[in-house]
Design a protein around this motif. Structure first.
Motif, PDB file in Angstrom:
ATOM      1  N   MET A   1     -46.828  12.161  11.591  1.00  0.00           N
ATOM      2  CA  MET A   1     -45.732  11.443  10.958  1.00  0.00           C
ATOM      3  C   MET A   1     -45.057  10.533  11.978  1.00  0.00           C
ATOM      4  N   THR A   2     -44.748   9.332  11.589  1.00  0.00           N
ATOM      5  CA  THR A   2     -44.092   8.360  12.448  1.00  0.00           C
ATOM      6  C   THR A   2     -42.593   8.386  12.201  1.00  0.00           C
ATOM      7  N   ASP A   3     -41.836   8.436  13.293  1.00  0.00           N
ATOM      8  CA  ASP A   3     -40.377   8.348  13.172  1.00  0.00           C
ATOM      9  C   ASP A   3     -40.014   6.939  12.742  1.00  0.00           C
ATOM     10  N   LYS A   4     -38.989   6.839  11.924  1.00  0.00           N
ATOM     11  CA  LYS A   4     -38.483   5.532  11.502  1.00  0.00           C
ATOM     12  C   LYS A   4     -36.978   5.548  11.634  1.00  0.00           C
ATOM     13  N   ARG A   5     -36.445   4.430  12.075  1.00  0.00           N
ATOM     14  CA  ARG A   5     -34.994   4.319  12.288  1.00  0.00           C
ATOM     15  C   ARG A   5     -34.518   2.960  11.796  1.00  0.00           C
ATOM     16  N   PRO A   6     -34.184   2.857  10.479  1.00  0.00           N
ATOM     17  CA  PRO A   6     -33.693   1.573   9.972  1.00  0.00           C
ATOM     18  C   PRO A   6     -32.337   1.231  10.580  1.00  0.00           C
ATOM     19  N   PRO A   7     -31.987  -0.025  10.555  1.00  0.00           N
ATOM     20  CA  PRO A   7     -32.741  -1.159  10.015  1.00  0.00           C
ATOM     21  C   PRO A   7     -33.901  -1.552  10.928  1.00  0.00           C
ATOM     22  N   PHE A   8     -34.862  -2.245  10.321  1.00  0.00           N
ATOM     23  CA  PHE A   8     -36.089  -2.633  11.010  1.00  0.00           C
ATOM     24  C   PHE A   8     -36.059  -4.110  11.368  1.00  0.00           C
ATOM     25  N   PRO A   9     -36.745  -4.479  12.442  1.00  0.00           N
ATOM     26  CA  PRO A   9     -36.873  -5.908  12.747  1.00  0.00           C
ATOM     27  C   PRO A   9     -37.750  -6.592  11.698  1.00  0.00           C
ATOM     28  N   PRO A  10     -37.591  -7.883  11.530  1.00  0.00           N
ATOM     29  CA  PRO A  10     -36.748  -8.798  12.303  1.00  0.00           C
ATOM     30  C   PRO A  10     -35.278  -8.632  11.908  1.00  0.00           C
ATOM     31  N   PHE A  11     -34.380  -8.740  12.904  1.00  0.00           N
ATOM     32  CA  PHE A  11     -32.966  -8.496  12.704  1.00  0.00           C
ATOM     33  C   PHE A  11     -32.237  -9.720  12.173  1.00  0.00           C
ATOM     34  N   THR A  12     -31.210  -9.435  11.383  1.00  0.00           N
ATOM     35  CA  THR A  12     -30.227 -10.432  10.953  1.00  0.00           C
ATOM     36  C   THR A  12     -28.939 -10.107  11.714  1.00  0.00           C
ATOM     37  N   SER A  13     -27.947 -10.931  11.566  1.00  0.00           N
ATOM     38  CA  SER A  13     -26.664 -10.637  12.196  1.00  0.00           C
ATOM     39  C   SER A  13     -26.146  -9.272  11.729  1.00  0.00           C
ATOM     40  N   GLU A  14     -26.244  -9.016  10.443  1.00  0.00           N
ATOM     41  CA  GLU A  14     -25.764  -7.754   9.888  1.00  0.00           C
ATOM     42  C   GLU A  14     -26.554  -6.554  10.406  1.00  0.00           C
ATOM     43  N   THR A  15     -27.886  -6.632  10.416  1.00  0.00           N
ATOM     44  CA  THR A  15     -28.678  -5.479  10.845  1.00  0.00           C
ATOM     45  C   THR A  15     -28.607  -5.270  12.362  1.00  0.00           C
ATOM     46  N   ALA A  16     -28.452  -6.334  13.112  1.00  0.00           N
ATOM     47  CA  ALA A  16     -28.258  -6.190  14.566  1.00  0.00           C
ATOM     48  C   ALA A  16     -26.939  -5.466  14.837  1.00  0.00           C
ATOM     49  N   GLN A  17     -25.888  -5.838  14.095  1.00  0.00           N
ATOM     50  CA  GLN A  17     -24.599  -5.143  14.238  1.00  0.00           C
ATOM     51  C   GLN A  17     -24.735  -3.661  13.879  1.00  0.00           C
ATOM     52  N   GLN A  18     -25.519  -3.363  12.850  1.00  0.00           N
ATOM     53  CA  GLN A  18     -25.731  -1.963  12.462  1.00  0.00           C
ATOM     54  C   GLN A  18     -26.388  -1.183  13.594  1.00  0.00           C
ATOM     55  N   LYS A  19     -27.372  -1.786  14.263  1.00  0.00           N
ATOM     56  CA  LYS A  19     -28.033  -1.122  15.397  1.00  0.00           C
ATOM     57  C   LYS A  19     -27.046  -0.849  16.522  1.00  0.00           C
ATOM     58  N   VAL A  20     -26.198  -1.827  16.804  1.00  0.00           N
ATOM     59  CA  VAL A  20     -25.211  -1.677  17.883  1.00  0.00           C
ATOM     60  C   VAL A  20     -24.241  -0.545  17.547  1.00  0.00           C
ATOM     61  N   ARG A  21     -23.719  -0.510  16.321  1.00  0.00           N
ATOM     62  CA  ARG A  21     -22.775   0.550  15.921  1.00  0.00           C
ATOM     63  C   ARG A  21     -23.448   1.917  15.971  1.00  0.00           C
ATOM     64  N   ALA A  22     -24.678   2.001  15.508  1.00  0.00           N
ATOM     65  CA  ALA A  22     -25.392   3.283  15.532  1.00  0.00           C
ATOM     66  C   ALA A  22     -25.588   3.763  16.968  1.00  0.00           C
ATOM     67  N   ALA A  23     -25.926   2.848  17.871  1.00  0.00           N
ATOM     68  CA  ALA A  23     -26.103   3.224  19.278  1.00  0.00           C
ATOM     69  C   ALA A  23     -24.773   3.685  19.876  1.00  0.00           C
ATOM     70  N   GLU A  24     -23.705   2.954  19.604  1.00  0.00           N
ATOM     71  CA  GLU A  24     -22.385   3.344  20.125  1.00  0.00           C
ATOM     72  C   GLU A  24     -22.008   4.740  19.629  1.00  0.00           C
ATOM     73  N   TRP A 110     -32.508  -4.798  24.616  1.00  0.00           N
ATOM     74  CA  TRP A 110     -33.248  -3.831  23.820  1.00  0.00           C
ATOM     75  C   TRP A 110     -34.418  -4.513  23.129  1.00  0.00           C
ATOM     76  N   GLU A 111     -35.550  -3.796  23.059  1.00  0.00           N
ATOM     77  CA  GLU A 111     -36.702  -4.263  22.286  1.00  0.00           C
ATOM     78  C   GLU A 111     -37.150  -3.127  21.378  1.00  0.00           C
ATOM     79  N   PHE A 112     -37.372  -3.452  20.091  1.00  0.00           N
ATOM     80  CA  PHE A 112     -37.686  -2.445  19.078  1.00  0.00           C
ATOM     81  C   PHE A 112     -39.114  -2.588  18.576  1.00  0.00           C
ATOM     82  N   ASP A 113     -39.678  -1.457  18.140  1.00  0.00           N
ATOM     83  CA  ASP A 113     -40.977  -1.506  17.474  1.00  0.00           C
ATOM     84  C   ASP A 113     -40.763  -1.741  15.981  1.00  0.00           C
ATOM     85  N   GLU A 114     -41.833  -1.797  15.219  1.00  0.00           N
ATOM     86  CA  GLU A 114     -41.762  -2.101  13.786  1.00  0.00           C
ATOM     87  C   GLU A 114     -41.068  -1.000  12.980  1.00  0.00           C
ATOM     88  N   ASN A 115     -40.936   0.208  13.568  1.00  0.00           N
ATOM     89  CA  ASN A 115     -40.269   1.317  12.892  1.00  0.00           C
ATOM     90  C   ASN A 115     -38.780   1.402  13.221  1.00  0.00           C
TER      91      ASN A 115
END
Length: 139
Positions: A1-24, A110-115
């Motif tokens: 099973m492959t781990d997945k962590r949305p949102p997925f690339p390619p990023f938009t302004s909104e999904t990039a912000q979501q990644k930043v908040r999740a990391a914080e 940061w660089e993300f994979d497709e998941n």
């Protein structure tokens, strides 16, 4: 099973912000296992002068970090994004075992994979001693 962590690339302004908040949020939990799940099994890191590879090394690094950096509290800000990459600036505050407070500043790439898992994290960090009354980030 492959781990997945949305949102997925390619990023938009909104999904990039979501990644930043999740990391914080994850880093502020100070839970190394939780934090490590956002990274690929073979994720590559450079943190200051330390080079890591894989989740096990990430967990060990974070355990040591949060033993030294007590009452750690972090703020991240989106700097730029494109396709599968995000750049952030950050600052965090912490104190050592003697009670000296520090504010640490830096940038991460940061660089993300497709998941949606981070496969590379490169961080540059500088520390500034501060007095307790100069703190800006509440616990």
């Amino acid at each position: 099973m492959t781990d997945k962590r949305p949102p997925f690339p390619p990023f938009t302004s909104e999904t990039a912000q979501q990644k930043v908040r999740a990391a914080e949020d994850a880093w502020n939990s100070r839970d190394p296992e939780r934090v490590s799940l956002a990274y690929t099994e073979d994720s590559e890191w450079r943190n200051r002068d330390t080079f890591l590879r894989g989740r096990a090394e990430i967990v060990e690094f974070l355990r040591d970090k949060w033993e030294r950096e007590q009452d750690y509290r972090l703020r991240k800000e989106l700097w730029a994004f494109t396709d599968n990459r995000i750049a952030v600036r950050f600052e965090y505050e912490w104190h050592d075992g003697e009670g000296q407070w520090f504010r640490s500043y830096g940038n991460e790439n940061w660089e993300f994979d497709e998941n949606g898992l981070m496969r590379r994290r490169y961080a540059s960090v500088n520390d500034l001693p501060v007095s307790a009354d100069e703190r800006r980030i509440a616990l």
